[in-house]
Scaffold this motif. Structure first.
Motif, PDB file in Angstrom:
ATOM      1  N   SER A  63      30.264  91.796  60.038  1.00 17.43           N
ATOM      2  CA  SER A  63      31.716  91.854  60.113  1.00 17.43           C
ATOM      3  C   SER A  63      32.255  92.929  59.192  1.00 17.43           C
ATOM      4  O   SER A  63      31.742  93.131  58.095  1.00 17.43           O
ATOM      5  N   ALA A 150      34.213  84.427  63.260  1.00 15.41           N
ATOM      6  CA  ALA A 150      33.694  85.777  63.500  1.00 15.41           C
ATOM      7  C   ALA A 150      32.315  85.696  64.154  1.00 15.41           C
ATOM      8  O   ALA A 150      32.021  86.451  65.088  1.00 15.41           O
ATOM      9  N   TYR A 158      32.030  89.882  71.481  1.00 13.35           N
ATOM     10  CA  TYR A 158      32.984  90.764  70.802  1.00 13.35           C
ATOM     11  C   TYR A 158      32.208  91.701  69.894  1.00 13.35           C
ATOM     12  O   TYR A 158      31.273  91.292  69.207  1.00 13.35           O
ATOM     13  N   VAL A 161      34.384  93.063  65.198  1.00 15.69           N
ATOM     14  CA  VAL A 161      34.819  91.838  64.534  1.00 15.69           C
ATOM     15  C   VAL A 161      34.991  92.084  63.045  1.00 15.69           C
ATOM     16  O   VAL A 161      34.148  92.714  62.404  1.00 15.69           O
TER      17      VAL A 161
END
Length: 180
Positions: A63, A150, A158, A161
């Motif tokens: 992340s 996340a 995704y 992130v």
């Protein structure tokens, strides 16, 4: 949480493993586990702890970490380029408010939110689901649920992130603007 059957299968597989070398000491929260070179059958808590630590450390590395200043700048944009997602429960937002332009996707009561179809998502929340290639940043009260959200978002595909680890407590402490 893993099902009883999955845990049983993992433990059976682990019982067939014979360790030739000691496994490094692993620290998870306040627990330390060090396996002996003579251990041939790890206990279920040691096995699950090692797995948990590995998954936890991978999630935090992928992340983008956002600071208060970056979130503040983003929240002041007329149309933010990044989707800010508050993962707290609706009752928490009613009591405290939220960061400007943030959308609410409660992770505890709706953990499947990023895995459902876009139509189901819009029916459930009243706004379109963020695109899987869009930048998203998660926050909660103290940064724990946002880390989990996340990970769930990455699992759902995704790719961009982010997390605001200071989350609401940091935002409120630094007098960030609040919307109700």
């Amino acid at each position: 949480m893993a099902s009883r059957r999955t845990v049983t299968q993992v433990l059976r597989a682990a019982s067939r493993i014979h360790l030739q070398q000691p496994v490094a000491t692993v620290r998870h929260r306040s627990t330390i586990v060090q396996q002996s070179p003579f251990l041939t059958k790890p206990s279920s808590s040691q096995l699950l702890l090692r797995t948990t630590v590995r998954a936890y450390s991978q999630a935090s590395q992928e992340s983008k970490i956002w600071s208060f200043e970056e979130i503040q700048k983003l929240s002041q944009e007329a149309k933010p380029s990044v989707t800010i997602i508050d993962v707290r429960e609706p009752g928490e937002l009613q009591q405290t408010g939220h960061i400007p332009h943030a959308i609410n996707i409660p992770i505890n009561s709706a953990p499947d939110s990023f895995h459902i179809t876009p139509e189901e998502f819009e029916d459930r929340f009243g706004f379109p689901r963020p695109a899987k290639d869009a930048d998203v940043v998660f926050y909660c009260k103290a940064g724990v649920r946002s880390r989990g959200a996340a990970g769930i978002a990455r699992d759902a595909g995704y790719t961009k992130v982010g997390e605001y680890p200071g989350s609401w407590l940091d935002w409120f402490e630094k007098n960030g603007k609040v919307e109700r």
